[in-house]
Design a protein around this motif. Structure first.
Motif, short mmCIF file in Angstrom:
data_model
loop_
_atom_site.label_atom_id
_atom_site.label_comp_id
_atom_site.label_asym_id
_atom_site.label_seq_id
_atom_site.Cartn_x
_atom_site.Cartn_y
_atom_site.Cartn_z
N GLN A 1 -2.25 0.74 13.54
CA GLN A 1 -2.24 -0.42 14.45
C GLN A 1 -3.22 -0.48 15.09
O GLN A 1 -3.42 -1.34 16.25
CB GLN A 1 -0.89 -0.16 15.48
N ASN A 2 -4.65 -0.44 14.70
CA ASN A 2 -5.92 -0.34 15.37
C ASN A 2 -5.92 0.04 16.80
O ASN A 2 -6.57 -0.70 17.46
CB ASN A 2 -6.02 -2.02 15.36
N ASN A 3 -5.29 1.23 16.88
CA ASN A 3 -5.47 2.00 18.20
C ASN A 3 -5.93 3.53 17.93
O ASN A 3 -6.23 3.69 16.84
CB ASN A 3 -4.13 1.84 18.94
N ASP A 4 -5.66 4.20 18.85
CA ASP A 4 -6.18 5.61 18.59
C ASP A 4 -5.17 6.66 18.18
O ASP A 4 -5.40 7.92 18.27
CB ASP A 4 -6.82 6.03 20.22
N TYR A 5 -4.14 6.08 17.59
CA TYR A 5 -2.97 7.03 17.26
C TYR A 5 -3.05 6.94 15.64
O TYR A 5 -2.70 6.09 15.00
CB TYR A 5 -1.77 6.28 17.54
N TYR A 6 -3.98 7.95 15.30
CA TYR A 6 -4.27 8.18 13.63
C TYR A 6 -4.85 9.49 13.44
O TYR A 6 -5.47 10.00 14.29
CB TYR A 6 -5.11 6.78 13.29
N GLY A 7 -5.02 9.69 12.16
CA GLY A 7 -5.68 10.91 11.82
C GLY A 7 -5.49 12.16 12.58
O GLY A 7 -4.59 12.63 13.22
N ALA A 8 -6.74 12.99 12.50
CA ALA A 8 -6.53 14.16 13.24
C ALA A 8 -8.03 14.51 14.00
O ALA A 8 -8.98 13.82 13.67
CB ALA A 8 -6.44 15.44 12.50
N ALA B 1 1.97 13.35 13.98
CA ALA B 1 3.17 13.96 13.29
C ALA B 1 3.19 13.10 11.79
O ALA B 1 3.00 12.14 11.71
CB ALA B 1 4.29 13.68 14.07
N TYR B 2 3.51 13.98 10.84
CA TYR B 2 3.53 13.44 9.64
C TYR B 2 4.68 12.30 9.48
O TYR B 2 5.76 12.58 9.91
CB TYR B 2 3.72 14.51 8.62
N ASN B 3 4.16 11.29 8.94
CA ASN B 3 5.01 10.21 8.76
C ASN B 3 4.56 9.35 7.50
O ASN B 3 3.55 8.90 7.82
CB ASN B 3 5.06 8.97 9.97
N PRO B 4 5.19 9.57 6.44
CA PRO B 4 4.93 8.97 5.07
C PRO B 4 4.72 7.43 4.93
O PRO B 4 3.96 6.70 4.25
CB PRO B 4 5.88 9.48 4.01
N ASP B 5 5.65 6.77 6.26
CA ASP B 5 5.30 5.35 6.17
C ASP B 5 4.38 4.84 7.33
O ASP B 5 4.50 3.64 7.89
CB ASP B 5 6.67 4.71 6.62
N TRP C 1 2.31 13.58 18.66
CA TRP C 1 1.17 14.33 18.07
C TRP C 1 1.66 15.75 17.91
O TRP C 1 2.47 16.27 18.56
CB TRP C 1 0.12 14.47 19.17
N VAL C 2 1.10 16.59 16.88
CA VAL C 2 1.35 17.81 16.60
C VAL C 2 0.20 18.58 16.87
O VAL C 2 -0.89 18.41 16.30
CB VAL C 2 1.90 17.93 15.19
N ASN C 3 0.39 19.96 17.53
CA ASN C 3 -0.85 20.66 17.83
C ASN C 3 -0.96 21.73 16.46
O ASN C 3 0.12 22.06 16.08
CB ASN C 3 -0.47 21.75 18.74
#
Length: 216
Positions: A149-156, A141-145, A213-215
């Motif tokens: 955190q060196n895990n799998d929550y990033y990008g697309a 999900a878009y978050n400008p901030d 996450w956003v589909n």
């Protein structure tokens, strides 16, 4: 396109880039040609370590490197890059409307930022999230901030970025490691069908405890 089928056989020479991406970039540019030899890279880190454009700049190209932490290298413009300000930053640093190469690696809002960019790059290199199952089209999900955190929550995901690239007039010509996707403007590869390129998941970051996450 015969030259595209040969990318996988390139002799990868690692210089500044993480996994020899420079060799792929050099080959693609050599195959489609260049115009103004202008490149953009963000996040560029210190401008050397794991850089996809330093090789080009060393060989007479001009361009813009940006990162939220330039690690003391004033050549890299220290900017907090978001989907809301990316085109303003391009205006600030006088990025031409049409350029030869753009490299996007922010470990976060990559999808949303590429979606908003109003410049045309002949070649786009963008980091994907290789931890996501194939066939799933999603992004954080878009978050400008956002801060990775060196895990799998990033990008697309691979599928999300491929879909976005196609919508912006690009064809995927190569996917390197579980990391970067290489796109070329479709008018430069007429008749090329990028459905031949698919991705196999590679879990290489620890699981995140949360994250939206956003589909797409």
């Amino acid at each position: 396109m015969e030259w595209i089928s040969k990318i996988a056989n390139i002799n990868m020479i690692k210089g500044y880039s993480q996994y020899g991406e420079e060799s792929i970039i050099k080959y693609i540019i050599g195959s489609i040609g260049s115009t103004n030899r202008y490149c953009v890279e963000f996040g560029a880190g210190d401008g050397y370590t794991m850089s996809n454009t330093r090789m080009l700049l060393d060989n007479g190209w001009t361009g813009l490197m940006m990162d939220g932490d330039n690690q003391g290298n004033d050549e890299v413009k220290q900017e907090h890059i978001t989907a809301d300000n990316i085109n303003e930053l391009f205006d600030k640093y006088k990025v031409p409307g049409k350029i030869d190469l753009m490299s996007i690696d922010l470990d976060g809002n990559d999808y949303w930022i590429w979606d908003k960019i109003d410049r045309e790059a002949r070649v786009v290199v963008i980091e994907m999230n290789g931890c996501i199952e194939p066939g799933i089209s999603k992004t954080i999900a878009y978050n400008p901030d956002h801060r990775w955190q060196n895990n799998d929550y990033y990008g697309a995901s691979f599928d999300a970025l491929k879909k976005l690239g196609n919508s912006k007039g690009y064809k995927l010509v190569y996917q390197h490691q579980a990391l970067n996707m290489f796109f070329v403007q479709e008018n430069l590869v007429p008749g090329y069908d990028d459905s031949v390129i698919s991705y196999r998941k590679c879990q290489y970051h620890r699981r995140a405890a949360g994250g939206i996450w956003v589909n797409v």
